[in-house]
Design a protein around this motif. Structure first.
Motif, PDB file in Angstrom:
ATOM      1  N   LEU A 104       0.697  -1.173   0.089  1.00 11.30           N
ATOM      2  CA  LEU A 104       0.124  -0.024   0.079  1.00 11.30           C
ATOM      3  C   LEU A 104       0.749   1.198  -0.182  1.00 11.30           C
ATOM      4  N   THR A 105       0.455   2.112  -0.749  1.00 12.80           N
ATOM      5  CA  THR A 105       1.090   3.713  -0.646  1.00 12.80           C
ATOM      6  C   THR A 105       0.805   4.295   0.684  1.00 12.80           C
ATOM      7  N   GLY A 106       1.407   5.004   1.060  1.00  9.39           N
ATOM      8  CA  GLY A 106       1.021   5.782   2.319  1.00  9.39           C
ATOM      9  C   GLY A 106      -0.233   6.543   2.199  1.00  9.39           C
ATOM     10  N   THR A 107      -0.636   7.032   0.929  1.00  8.31           N
ATOM     11  CA  THR A 107      -1.955   7.536   0.889  1.00  8.31           C
ATOM     12  C   THR A 107      -3.107   6.659   0.990  1.00  8.31           C
ATOM     13  N   GLN A 108      -2.956   5.440   0.338  1.00 13.18           N
ATOM     14  CA  GLN A 108      -3.935   4.333   0.358  1.00 13.18           C
ATOM     15  C   GLN A 108      -4.032   3.835   1.793  1.00 13.18           C
ATOM     16  N   ARG A 109      -3.044   3.720   2.572  1.00 15.71           N
ATOM     17  CA  ARG A 109      -3.233   3.274   3.739  1.00 15.71           C
ATOM     18  C   ARG A 109      -3.872   3.989   4.750  1.00 15.71           C
ATOM     19  N   ARG A 110      -3.630   5.590   4.595  1.00 17.48           N
ATOM     20  CA  ARG A 110      -4.337   6.692   5.298  1.00 17.48           C
ATOM     21  C   ARG A 110      -5.881   6.756   4.864  1.00 17.48           C
ATOM     22  N   ALA A 111      -5.951   6.537   3.602  1.00 18.32           N
ATOM     23  CA  ALA A 111      -7.563   6.393   3.175  1.00 18.32           C
ATOM     24  C   ALA A 111      -8.127   5.015   3.675  1.00 18.32           C
ATOM     25  N   LEU A 112      -7.464   3.938   3.866  1.00 17.33           N
ATOM     26  CA  LEU A 112      -8.019   2.983   4.115  1.00 17.33           C
ATOM     27  C   LEU A 112      -8.427   2.802   5.555  1.00 17.33           C
ATOM     28  N   GLN A 113      -7.482   3.372   6.412  1.00 18.24           N
ATOM     29  CA  GLN A 113      -7.533   3.785   7.945  1.00 18.24           C
ATOM     30  C   GLN A 113      -8.671   4.532   8.133  1.00 18.24           C
ATOM     31  N   ASN A 114      -8.729   5.622   7.406  1.00 16.77           N
ATOM     32  CA  ASN A 114      -9.947   6.506   7.409  1.00 16.77           C
ATOM     33  C   ASN A 114     -11.142   6.066   7.408  1.00 16.77           C
ATOM     34  N   SER A 115     -11.441   5.162   6.334  1.00 18.98           N
ATOM     35  CA  SER A 115     -12.543   4.359   6.187  1.00 18.98           C
ATOM     36  C   SER A 115     -13.016   3.279   7.178  1.00 18.98           C
ATOM     37  N   ILE A 116     -12.182   2.649   7.622  1.00 20.94           N
ATOM     38  CA  ILE A 116     -12.294   1.575   8.530  1.00 20.94           C
ATOM     39  C   ILE A 116     -12.612   2.226  10.051  1.00 20.94           C
ATOM     40  N   SER A 117     -11.881   3.588  10.170  1.00 16.46           N
ATOM     41  CA  SER A 117     -12.315   4.199  11.502  1.00 16.46           C
ATOM     42  C   SER A 117     -13.383   4.766  11.458  1.00 16.46           C
ATOM     43  N   GLN A 118     -14.237   5.011  10.343  1.00 17.89           N
ATOM     44  CA  GLN A 118     -15.703   5.403  10.364  1.00 17.89           C
ATOM     45  C   GLN A 118     -16.482   4.357  10.281  1.00 17.89           C
ATOM     46  N   ILE A 119     -16.280   3.000   9.976  1.00 16.62           N
ATOM     47  CA  ILE A 119     -16.836   1.912  10.268  1.00 16.62           C
ATOM     48  C   ILE A 119     -16.994   1.708  11.768  1.00 16.62           C
ATOM     49  N   THR A 120     -15.817   1.747  12.375  1.00 16.99           N
ATOM     50  CA  THR A 120     -15.862   1.559  13.677  1.00 16.99           C
ATOM     51  C   THR A 120     -16.524   2.647  14.552  1.00 16.99           C
ATOM     52  N   ALA A 121     -16.660   3.708  14.157  1.00 19.07           N
ATOM     53  CA  ALA A 121     -17.332   4.745  14.883  1.00 19.07           C
ATOM     54  C   ALA A 121     -18.619   4.526  14.508  1.00 19.07           C
ATOM     55  N   ARG A 122     -19.392   4.487  13.533  1.00 20.41           N
ATOM     56  CA  ARG A 122     -20.631   4.026  13.188  1.00 20.41           C
ATOM     57  C   ARG A 122     -21.153   2.794  14.147  1.00 20.41           C
ATOM     58  N   THR A 123     -20.433   1.830  14.024  1.00 19.54           N
ATOM     59  CA  THR A 123     -20.673   0.584  14.805  1.00 19.54           C
ATOM     60  C   THR A 123     -20.952   0.916  16.332  1.00 19.54           C
ATOM     61  N   ARG A 124     -20.201   1.613  16.901  1.00 21.72           N
ATOM     62  CA  ARG A 124     -20.061   2.198  18.269  1.00 21.72           C
ATOM     63  C   ARG A 124     -21.470   2.899  18.653  1.00 21.72           C
ATOM     64  N   ASP A 125     -21.829   3.762  17.363  1.00 16.65           N
ATOM     65  CA  ASP A 125     -22.927   4.478  17.514  1.00 16.65           C
ATOM     66  C   ASP A 125     -24.298   3.599  17.730  1.00 16.65           C
ATOM     67  N   PHE A 126     -23.989   2.613  17.192  1.00 16.10           N
ATOM     68  CA  PHE A 126     -25.501   1.689  17.299  1.00 16.10           C
ATOM     69  C   PHE A 126     -25.460   0.875  18.417  1.00 16.10           C
ATOM     70  N   LEU A 127     -24.025   0.741  19.323  1.00 19.77           N
ATOM     71  CA  LEU A 127     -24.058  -0.072  20.298  1.00 19.77           C
ATOM     72  C   LEU A 127     -23.819   0.594  21.663  1.00 19.77           C
ATOM     73  N   PRO A 128     -24.290  -0.074  22.663  1.00 18.67           N
ATOM     74  CA  PRO A 128     -23.841   0.532  24.233  1.00 18.67           C
ATOM     75  C   PRO A 128     -22.247   0.544  24.398  1.00 18.67           C
ATOM     76  N   ASP A 129     -21.800   1.048  25.299  1.00 17.72           N
ATOM     77  CA  ASP A 129     -20.651   1.171  25.744  1.00 17.72           C
ATOM     78  C   ASP A 129     -20.056   0.036  26.123  1.00 17.72           C
ATOM     79  N   GLU A 130     -20.766  -1.154  26.526  1.00 22.06           N
ATOM     80  CA  GLU A 130     -20.197  -2.421  26.922  1.00 22.06           C
ATOM     81  C   GLU A 130     -19.519  -3.249  25.838  1.00 22.06           C
ATOM     82  N   TYR A 131     -19.808  -2.789  24.578  1.00 21.00           N
ATOM     83  CA  TYR A 131     -19.198  -3.491  23.501  1.00 21.00           C
ATOM     84  C   TYR A 131     -18.075  -2.883  23.019  1.00 21.00           C
ATOM     85  N   VAL A 132     -16.859  -3.781  22.623  1.00 27.00           N
ATOM     86  CA  VAL A 132     -15.728  -3.288  22.304  1.00 27.00           C
ATOM     87  C   VAL A 132     -15.555  -3.490  20.800  1.00 27.00           C
ATOM     88  N   VAL A 133     -15.213  -2.258  20.132  1.00 28.73           N
ATOM     89  CA  VAL A 133     -15.033  -2.483  18.651  1.00 28.73           C
ATOM     90  C   VAL A 133     -13.766  -2.161  18.348  1.00 28.73           C
TER      91      VAL A 133
END
Length: 123
Positions: free
Chosen positions: A19-48
């Motif tokens: 991966l290029t540095g730009t691709q890795r940062r873009a991919l990390q940003n995308s999965i960070s958005q997925i984890t944040a959205r998943t946390r929005d759906f669940l209570p704090d007791e769930y670890v994402v």
């Protein structure tokens, strides 16, 4: 003597490009958005959590949820890099679908783990 030679079996494949540095940062940003959205759906007791790894099949992205009871659930996928802009490696619709699916699966794991022992809170 069949198959006992060190060069028998599948042909070696070409190594996957890094991966290029730009691709890795873009991919990390995308999965960070997925984890944040998943946390929005669940209570704090769930670890994402999430992970980017490289294996025989190329780059693999994994997002996982550990519910407070029951088995962990995860979603893994391989993003496409050919002909896709770096900021659209995982489309918005896919991010939302993965987040909703993980949250629902994690909640179902808790329900299965607790069984019928939980009293109803509403009617």
């Amino acid at each position: 003597m069949h198959g006992n030679t060190p060069y028998s079996g599948a042909e070696p494949s070409e190594p996957e490009p890094e991966l290029t540095g730009t691709q890795r940062r873009a991919l990390q940003n995308s999965i960070s958005q997925i984890t944040a959205r998943t946390r929005d759906f669940l209570p704090d007791e769930y670890v994402v959590g999430s992970e980017i790894s490289t294996g025989n099949n190329g780059v693999q992205v994994t997002v996982a949820v550990r519910p407070p009871a029951g088995n962990p659930v995860s979603a893994g996928f391989t993003p496409e890099f050919d002909g896709v802009a770096d900021d659209d490696l995982i489309p918005d619709d896919d991010r939302e679908e993965v987040a909703r699916g993980l949250a629902a699966s994690a909640a179902l794991q808790v329900k299965h783990a607790l069984g019928d022992d939980v009293p109803q809170t509403a009617r």
